[in-house]
Design a protein around this motif. Sequence first.
Motif, PDB file in Angstrom:
ATOM      1  N   TRP A  71       0.833  -1.202   0.000  1.00  0.00           N
ATOM      2  CA  TRP A  71       0.000   0.000   0.000  1.00  0.00           C
ATOM      3  C   TRP A  71       0.872   1.258   0.000  1.00  0.00           C
ATOM      4  CZ3 TRP A  71      -5.141  -1.050  -0.387  1.00  0.00           C
ATOM      5  CH2 TRP A  71      -5.554  -2.321  -0.020  1.00  0.00           C
ATOM      6  N   VAL A  72       0.480   2.256  -0.812  1.00  0.00           N
ATOM      7  CA  VAL A  72       1.163   3.544  -0.843  1.00  0.00           C
ATOM      8  C   VAL A  72       0.124   4.621  -0.550  1.00  0.00           C
ATOM      9  CG1 VAL A  72       2.657   5.101  -2.138  1.00  0.00           C
ATOM     10  CG2 VAL A  72       2.708   2.638  -2.611  1.00  0.00           C
ATOM     11  N   LEU A  73       0.367   5.410   0.501  1.00  0.00           N
ATOM     12  CA  LEU A  73      -0.650   6.325   1.034  1.00  0.00           C
ATOM     13  C   LEU A  73      -0.191   7.775   0.951  1.00  0.00           C
ATOM     14  CD1 LEU A  73      -3.254   6.860   2.798  1.00  0.00           C
ATOM     15  CD2 LEU A  73      -1.770   6.554   4.801  1.00  0.00           C
ATOM     16  N   VAL A  74      -1.141   8.658   0.563  1.00  0.00           N
ATOM     17  CA  VAL A  74      -0.987  10.100   0.785  1.00  0.00           C
ATOM     18  C   VAL A  74      -2.185  10.540   1.623  1.00  0.00           C
ATOM     19  CG1 VAL A  74       0.450  10.732  -1.178  1.00  0.00           C
ATOM     20  CG2 VAL A  74      -2.017  10.542  -1.514  1.00  0.00           C
ATOM     21  N   LEU A  75      -1.890  11.278   2.695  1.00  0.00           N
ATOM     22  CA  LEU A  75      -2.905  11.647   3.678  1.00  0.00           C
ATOM     23  C   LEU A  75      -2.855  13.144   3.933  1.00  0.00           C
ATOM     24  CD1 LEU A  75      -4.918  11.000   6.072  1.00  0.00           C
ATOM     25  CD2 LEU A  75      -2.872  10.717   7.498  1.00  0.00           C
ATOM     26  N   ASN A  76      -4.008  13.771   3.876  1.00  0.00           N
ATOM     27  CA  ASN A  76      -4.180  15.166   4.300  1.00  0.00           C
ATOM     28  C   ASN A  76      -5.063  15.137   5.537  1.00  0.00           C
ATOM     29  OD1 ASN A  76      -4.701  17.921   4.609  1.00  0.00           O
ATOM     30  ND2 ASN A  76      -6.357  17.882   3.092  1.00  0.00           N
ATOM     31  N   GLY A  77      -4.520  15.578   6.675  1.00  0.00           N
ATOM     32  CA  GLY A  77      -5.344  15.615   7.874  1.00  0.00           C
ATOM     33  C   GLY A  77      -4.639  15.028   9.071  1.00  0.00           C
ATOM     34  N   GLU A  78      -5.441  14.659  10.065  1.00  0.00           N
ATOM     35  CA  GLU A  78      -4.908  14.110  11.303  1.00  0.00           C
ATOM     36  C   GLU A  78      -5.761  12.930  11.761  1.00  0.00           C
ATOM     37  OE1 GLU A  78      -2.156  15.106  12.641  1.00  0.00           O
ATOM     38  OE2 GLU A  78      -1.866  16.940  11.480  1.00  0.00           O
ATOM     39  N   ILE A  79      -5.100  11.915  12.301  1.00  0.00           N
ATOM     40  CA  ILE A  79      -5.774  10.792  12.945  1.00  0.00           C
ATOM     41  C   ILE A  79      -5.572  10.978  14.455  1.00  0.00           C
ATOM     42  CG2 ILE A  79      -5.997   8.296  13.091  1.00  0.00           C
ATOM     43  CD1 ILE A  79      -6.577   9.529  10.302  1.00  0.00           C
ATOM     44  N   TYR A  80      -6.624  11.386  15.152  1.00  0.00           N
ATOM     45  CA  TYR A  80      -6.475  11.794  16.546  1.00  0.00           C
ATOM     46  C   TYR A  80      -6.252  10.620  17.489  1.00  0.00           C
ATOM     47  CZ  TYR A  80      -8.282  16.198  14.729  1.00  0.00           C
ATOM     48  OH  TYR A  80      -8.460  17.344  14.005  1.00  0.00           O
ATOM     49  N   ASP A  81      -6.758   9.459  17.152  1.00  0.00           N
ATOM     50  CA  ASP A  81      -6.592   8.305  18.038  1.00  0.00           C
ATOM     51  C   ASP A  81      -5.489   7.364  17.545  1.00  0.00           C
ATOM     52  OD1 ASP A  81      -7.972   7.439  15.815  1.00  0.00           O
ATOM     53  OD2 ASP A  81      -9.424   6.225  16.927  1.00  0.00           O
ATOM     54  N   HIS A  82      -4.493   7.912  16.855  1.00  0.00           N
ATOM     55  CA  HIS A  82      -3.440   7.048  16.294  1.00  0.00           C
ATOM     56  C   HIS A  82      -2.671   6.310  17.382  1.00  0.00           C
ATOM     57  CE1 HIS A  82       0.078   9.706  17.193  1.00  0.00           C
ATOM     58  NE2 HIS A  82      -0.841  10.651  17.160  1.00  0.00           N
ATOM     59  N   ALA A  83      -2.526   6.906  18.564  1.00  0.00           N
ATOM     60  CA  ALA A  83      -1.779   6.230  19.630  1.00  0.00           C
ATOM     61  C   ALA A  83      -2.477   4.949  20.070  1.00  0.00           C
ATOM     62  CB  ALA A  83      -1.590   7.172  20.813  1.00  0.00           C
ATOM     63  N   ASP A  84      -3.802   4.968  20.139  1.00  0.00           N
ATOM     64  CA  ASP A  84      -4.548   3.764  20.521  1.00  0.00           C
ATOM     65  C   ASP A  84      -4.354   2.662  19.487  1.00  0.00           C
ATOM     66  OD1 ASP A  84      -5.494   5.172  22.714  1.00  0.00           O
ATOM     67  OD2 ASP A  84      -7.330   5.804  21.694  1.00  0.00           O
ATOM     68  N   HIS A  85      -4.452   3.026  18.210  1.00  0.00           N
ATOM     69  CA  HIS A  85      -4.266   2.026  17.154  1.00  0.00           C
ATOM     70  C   HIS A  85      -2.817   1.535  17.115  1.00  0.00           C
ATOM     71  CE1 HIS A  85      -8.291   2.391  15.505  1.00  0.00           C
ATOM     72  NE2 HIS A  85      -8.187   3.719  15.556  1.00  0.00           N
ATOM     73  N   ARG A  86      -1.874   2.429  17.366  1.00  0.00           N
ATOM     74  CA  ARG A  86      -0.468   2.033  17.380  1.00  0.00           C
ATOM     75  C   ARG A  86      -0.243   0.947  18.439  1.00  0.00           C
ATOM     76  NH1 ARG A  86       4.377   4.405  16.053  1.00  0.00           N
ATOM     77  NH2 ARG A  86       3.210   6.230  15.331  1.00  0.00           N
ATOM     78  N   HIS A  87      -0.816   1.143  19.621  1.00  0.00           N
ATOM     79  CA  HIS A  87      -0.629   0.172  20.704  1.00  0.00           C
ATOM     80  C   HIS A  87      -1.164  -1.199  20.295  1.00  0.00           C
ATOM     81  CE1 HIS A  87      -0.295  -1.307  24.801  1.00  0.00           C
ATOM     82  NE2 HIS A  87      -1.552  -1.704  24.746  1.00  0.00           N
ATOM     83  N   ARG A  88      -2.343  -1.217  19.668  1.00  0.00           N
ATOM     84  CA  ARG A  88      -2.919  -2.501  19.257  1.00  0.00           C
ATOM     85  C   ARG A  88      -2.104  -3.138  18.136  1.00  0.00           C
ATOM     86  NH1 ARG A  88      -7.795   0.263  20.691  1.00  0.00           N
ATOM     87  NH2 ARG A  88      -7.963   1.228  18.639  1.00  0.00           N
ATOM     88  N   LEU A  89      -1.636  -2.322  17.199  1.00  0.00           N
ATOM     89  CA  LEU A  89      -0.840  -2.870  16.096  1.00  0.00           C
ATOM     90  C   LEU A  89       0.491  -3.413  16.592  1.00  0.00           C
ATOM     91  CD1 LEU A  89      -1.624  -0.149  13.396  1.00  0.00           C
ATOM     92  CD2 LEU A  89      -2.248  -2.572  13.256  1.00  0.00           C
ATOM     93  N   GLU A  90       1.101  -2.722  17.535  1.00  0.00           N
ATOM     94  CA  GLU A  90       2.352  -3.231  18.100  1.00  0.00           C
ATOM     95  C   GLU A  90       2.120  -4.573  18.789  1.00  0.00           C
ATOM     96  OE1 GLU A  90       4.900   0.833  19.017  1.00  0.00           O
ATOM     97  OE2 GLU A  90       3.421   0.127  20.497  1.00  0.00           O
ATOM     98  N   GLY A  91       0.938  -4.729  19.402  1.00  0.00           N
ATOM     99  CA  GLY A  91       0.593  -6.013  19.990  1.00  0.00           C
ATOM    100  C   GLY A  91       0.464  -7.117  18.961  1.00  0.00           C
ATOM    101  N   ASP A  92       0.162  -6.708  17.702  1.00  0.00           N
ATOM    102  CA  ASP A  92       0.071  -7.681  16.603  1.00  0.00           C
ATOM    103  C   ASP A  92       1.415  -7.905  15.916  1.00  0.00           C
ATOM    104  OD1 ASP A  92      -2.624  -7.985  17.070  1.00  0.00           O
ATOM    105  OD2 ASP A  92      -3.230  -6.516  15.558  1.00  0.00           O
ATOM    106  N   GLY A  93       2.454  -7.256  16.420  1.00  0.00           N
ATOM    107  CA  GLY A  93       3.778  -7.488  15.873  1.00  0.00           C
ATOM    108  C   GLY A  93       4.294  -6.438  14.916  1.00  0.00           C
ATOM    109  N   VAL A  94       3.571  -5.330  14.731  1.00  0.00           N
ATOM    110  CA  VAL A  94       4.033  -4.281  13.820  1.00  0.00           C
ATOM    111  C   VAL A  94       5.173  -3.516  14.476  1.00  0.00           C
ATOM    112  CG1 VAL A  94       3.401  -2.184  12.573  1.00  0.00           C
ATOM    113  CG2 VAL A  94       1.769  -4.074  12.755  1.00  0.00           C
ATOM    114  N   ALA A  95       6.258  -3.317  13.752  1.00  0.00           N
ATOM    115  CA  ALA A  95       7.401  -2.530  14.220  1.00  0.00           C
ATOM    116  C   ALA A  95       7.398  -1.197  13.471  1.00  0.00           C
ATOM    117  CB  ALA A  95       8.707  -3.279  13.979  1.00  0.00           C
ATOM    118  N   PHE A  96       7.135  -0.118  14.166  1.00  0.00           N
ATOM    119  CA  PHE A  96       7.020   1.186  13.532  1.00  0.00           C
ATOM    120  C   PHE A  96       8.379   1.852  13.388  1.00  0.00           C
ATOM    121  CE2 PHE A  96       2.687   0.542  15.044  1.00  0.00           C
ATOM    122  CZ  PHE A  96       1.949   1.003  13.952  1.00  0.00           C
ATOM    123  N   ARG A  97       8.536   2.590  12.302  1.00  0.00           N
ATOM    124  CA  ARG A  97       9.779   3.303  12.025  1.00  0.00           C
ATOM    125  C   ARG A  97       9.807   4.671  12.706  1.00  0.00           C
ATOM    126  NH1 ARG A  97       8.390   2.588   5.861  1.00  0.00           N
ATOM    127  NH2 ARG A  97       6.352   2.488   6.891  1.00  0.00           N
ATOM    128  N   GLY A  98       8.648   5.301  12.861  1.00  0.00           N
ATOM    129  CA  GLY A  98       8.536   6.617  13.488  1.00  0.00           C
ATOM    130  C   GLY A  98       7.303   6.657  14.358  1.00  0.00           C
TER     131      GLY A  98
END
Length: 635
Positions: A71-98
């Motif tokens: 997937w290649v994404l371009v986004l205009n805007g803000e995701i306000y609950d990104h921290a909540d989703h980040r925590h769940r994704l990390e629990g699924d094994g996602v390693a974030f770069r930033g």
Amino acid sequence: MCGVVGLLTHGGGDLGADLDAMSAAVAHRGPDDAGRWLDPDAGVALGHRRLAIVDLSVAGHQPMTSADGRWVLVLNGEIYDHADHRHRLEGDGVAFRGHSDTEVLVELIARRGPEAAVAAVDGMFALAVWDRRERVLVLARDRVGEKPLYYGQVGDAFAFASELGAVRQLSHTSTSPDPQALADYLRYGFVPAPHSIVPGIDKLPAGCVVRVASPTTVSEPVPYWSLASVAAAGLADPLALDDRELVQLADTALRASVRRRLEADVPVGTFLSGGVDSSTIAALAQAVSTQPVRTFTVAVGGEGDESVTAAGVARHLGTEHTTLPLGDLDPIDLASRAASLYDEPFADPSGVPTALLCAAARQHVTVCLSGDGADELLGGYNRYRVAHGGLSRLLALPGPLRRGASRALTTPSPVGWDRLARVLPGRTPAIGTKAHKLAGVLAADDHMAAYAVLATRWDPATLMTNPPPPSATAVPGLDAALPLDRMLLADQERTLPDDMLVKVDRASMAVALEVRVPFLDHRFVELTWRMPERAKVRDGHGKWVVRQVLGQYVPHELWDRPKMGFDPPVADWLRGPLREWSHDLLAPDRLRRQGLLRPEPIARALAEHDSGARNHDYALWTVLMLQTWLDGATP
């Protein structure tokens, strides 16, 4: 907040030059970084202009590719609950770069797909994501339409962009206005979705997703969230709460929304006009903050200057307040700015003062919270109070009696009404204009016809030389609901996204200022539809529940006064410093050469306005802004 652009072709060509031209057209939206991603064989090109808000490092660069490369994404805007989703994704094994919200969203898309991902997040956004495996482009827009997205076929290509001006960089775009969009513009003073003023280019409706398999294979917009459905569900499941519980529930929901919208890696402030809505947001922002919040107001001078009131609210709250003097506002200069600020005809006169406020605030902060949206959610306009109050009784009167009263109200000119108001007790701003609007309401046959009278600037059938077939003026849904609810839904689906939020987006992004709107958290929107009518309009006032929330933080005497609005004195300007300019732009010979509008109704409106017999300020401003769009004329 950023600018996004892109192209999809049949493949094999050089897309770089067109993409760069489109990206340059939205450079003001994102001055911090520019990115592009091209796959010539697939015929896809994505461009991005970044205003860095969360994760200022290169890890937030866009276009952004998911970790699996699909997937290649371009986004205009803000995701306000990104921290909540980040925590769940990390629990699924996602390693974030930033730690950017963009990276969270692209990884959420990788696991759940675009439709499920956008339905799961809380944010304001317009996005495009390319599926490299299936070779499908997906566009999506936030639930209430805070962020814009235009799209359509241009020549042999499919194009999308944050602003219409970027699409118009491409050859083969039409220079003539779309007839239906023109008719809608003349009626409302803005172009409602799904149309744009350029033929073949649409606005993606709020809360919708579109899939593009090829330049000529574009799905219909599919809603993942619908205001009409939310309204119907809320009215079917009303809250059974007393007044104290309603106020506490609203306070809790708004606190949570404000807290999320204060998070950023750059300086954040709030607009503070001194009115109910901005004062409520400022009060809640200060309540959830450990440091003084930055607040901003403008001192415009004259009768409409509310800077002293705003300063009093700020002192009570303990904010770090800045009053931004605008100096003498030159009507000629403001009219010129109005002509250039928007990339399709737009006739909300408050757009230019809003732009001046944004430009002044941008000298101090990168993000500002705004009180927009409360009027449309909770009945803040006069028309809602009329619908809730005596309109039903008025419409029950015999038709001849109502029409006679209507004629009586228009016997004095608006100027005459205003003179009378000066010798009467109390103070009602613009009473002459309101009396003439009431006359139109009295002549209507039902509640929604009365609403249409209040919302209509021109009847396209009488003004256009070749009008399109009449389109529906009523927004479908809630046919059996109370008149107040039907009006609220109509404004939330049309006026809010295509007038109010267009104004905020263009005015702020012209100077790369991100404006966040806590009242439009979708959970609060859903909550308002479960609230009883008494929480919205009561005792002759709209936004009852918001007023009660504000009263918990700021004494009533500091803010409880008639709604002033933010419009410049267009009626006086058109009779004074803008008279020559307006007469030149609306000269009958000029209109005949253009062949779009009939000169006679416009000449009649000009003469009545000049003499003071009628106030046609909004109607005349509408055709003047159309003229400046058509030929680039400036005062």
